[in-house]
Design an enzyme around this catalytic site. Sequence first.
Site, PDB file in Angstrom:
ATOM      1  N   ASP A  31       0.844  -1.196   0.000  1.00  0.00           N
ATOM      2  CA  ASP A  31       0.000   0.000   0.000  1.00  0.00           C
ATOM      3  C   ASP A  31       0.880   1.247   0.000  1.00  0.00           C
ATOM      4  OD1 ASP A  31      -3.215   0.496   1.047  1.00  0.00           O
ATOM      5  OD2 ASP A  31      -1.814   2.181   1.101  1.00  0.00           O
ATOM      6  N   GLY A  90     -15.766   3.000   4.000  1.00  0.00           N
ATOM      7  CA  GLY A  90     -14.512   3.722   3.839  1.00  0.00           C
ATOM      8  C   GLY A  90     -13.730   3.324   2.601  1.00  0.00           C
ATOM      9  N   GLN A  91     -14.426   2.739   1.609  1.00  0.00           N
ATOM     10  CA  GLN A  91     -13.734   2.336   0.373  1.00  0.00           C
ATOM     11  C   GLN A  91     -13.422   3.567  -0.466  1.00  0.00           C
ATOM     12  OE1 GLN A  91     -15.944  -0.418  -2.061  1.00  0.00           O
ATOM     13  NE2 GLN A  91     -14.199  -0.824  -3.423  1.00  0.00           N
ATOM     14  N   HIS A  97     -10.377  -5.067  -3.285  1.00  0.00           N
ATOM     15  CA  HIS A  97      -9.029  -5.337  -2.755  1.00  0.00           C
ATOM     16  C   HIS A  97      -9.130  -5.746  -1.302  1.00  0.00           C
ATOM     17  CE1 HIS A  97      -9.968  -1.058  -2.312  1.00  0.00           C
ATOM     18  NE2 HIS A  97      -9.259  -1.067  -1.194  1.00  0.00           N
ATOM     19  N   HIS A  99      -7.055  -5.767   2.216  1.00  0.00           N
ATOM     20  CA  HIS A  99      -5.910  -5.224   2.937  1.00  0.00           C
ATOM     21  C   HIS A  99      -5.367  -6.331   3.838  1.00  0.00           C
ATOM     22  CE1 HIS A  99      -6.847  -0.801   2.341  1.00  0.00           C
ATOM     23  NE2 HIS A  99      -8.037  -1.324   2.089  1.00  0.00           N
TER      24      HIS A  99
HETATM   25  P1  AMP Z   1      -9.737   1.532   0.502  1.00  0.00           P
HETATM   26  O1  AMP Z   1      -9.856   2.795   1.306  1.00  0.00           O
HETATM   27  O2  AMP Z   1     -10.143   0.302   1.243  1.00  0.00           O
HETATM   28  O3  AMP Z   1     -10.429   1.669  -0.839  1.00  0.00           O
HETATM   29  O4  AMP Z   1      -8.203   1.326   0.252  1.00  0.00           O
HETATM   30  C1  AMP Z   1      -7.518   1.866  -0.837  1.00  0.00           C
HETATM   31  C2  AMP Z   1      -6.056   1.750  -0.512  1.00  0.00           C
HETATM   32  O5  AMP Z   1      -5.338   1.868  -1.707  1.00  0.00           O
HETATM   33  C3  AMP Z   1      -5.550   2.836   0.445  1.00  0.00           C
HETATM   34  O6  AMP Z   1      -4.966   2.205   1.579  1.00  0.00           O
HETATM   35  C4  AMP Z   1      -4.517   3.582  -0.384  1.00  0.00           C
HETATM   36  O7  AMP Z   1      -3.408   3.991   0.375  1.00  0.00           O
HETATM   37  C5  AMP Z   1      -4.138   2.540  -1.429  1.00  0.00           C
HETATM   38  N1  AMP Z   1      -3.675   3.060  -2.714  1.00  0.00           N
HETATM   39  C6  AMP Z   1      -4.272   3.986  -3.485  1.00  0.00           C
HETATM   40  N2  AMP Z   1      -3.575   4.164  -4.610  1.00  0.00           N
HETATM   41  C7  AMP Z   1      -2.509   3.313  -4.548  1.00  0.00           C
HETATM   42  C8  AMP Z   1      -1.415   3.015  -5.407  1.00  0.00           C
HETATM   43  N3  AMP Z   1      -1.265   3.634  -6.595  1.00  0.00           N
HETATM   44  N4  AMP Z   1      -0.518   2.098  -5.013  1.00  0.00           N
HETATM   45  C9  AMP Z   1      -0.644   1.467  -3.820  1.00  0.00           C
HETATM   46  N5  AMP Z   1      -1.666   1.690  -2.979  1.00  0.00           N
HETATM   47  C10 AMP Z   1      -2.579   2.617  -3.328  1.00  0.00           C
END
Ligand code: AMP
Length: 111
Positions: A31, A90-91, A97, A99
């Site tokens: 991340d 919180g997406q 994806h 985590h």
């Molecule tokens: P969510 O809030 O569950 O949708 O998580 C999205 C996650 O994607 C967040 O933890 C961001 O930090 C991560 N994220 C967004 N863009 C990127 C990227 N280009 N590379 C790696 N992680 C990313």
Amino acid sequence: MADTCVFCRIAAGELPARVVYRDDQAVAFHDLNPQAPVHVLVVPLDHHVDLSTAEPPLLGHLLHLCAALAAELGLEEGHRVVVNTGVDGGQTVGHLHLHLMGGRFMRWPPG
Ligand code: AMP
Ligand code: ZN
């Protein structure tokens, strides 16, 4: 693939990422804004907005990968797998994806 989707573009190799694993169904990468010492995203190559459209075999594969990566990344003391879904969940990225987080005690509830 959705041209404007950041995770589709990472999956296609069009955007850089610190990839730790890849197979014919999924990619896993660190991340960008880690919330734990280890914070990896496990992402299907196919575009699904969230859990609702993904078939059970794919979901099983993604979960299985989390367990395998947890072992590979040294999370023997435990870890957390989270799927944020929709606005209230919180997406922020509209591509399914998981985590995978660990390397510190993960408080509960997360808030
Ligand atoms: P969510 O809030 O569950 O949708 O998580 C999205 C996650 O994607 C967040 O933890 C961001 O930090 C991560 N994220 C967004 N863009 C990127 C990227 N280009 N590379 C790696 N992680 C990313
Ligand atoms: Zn996508």
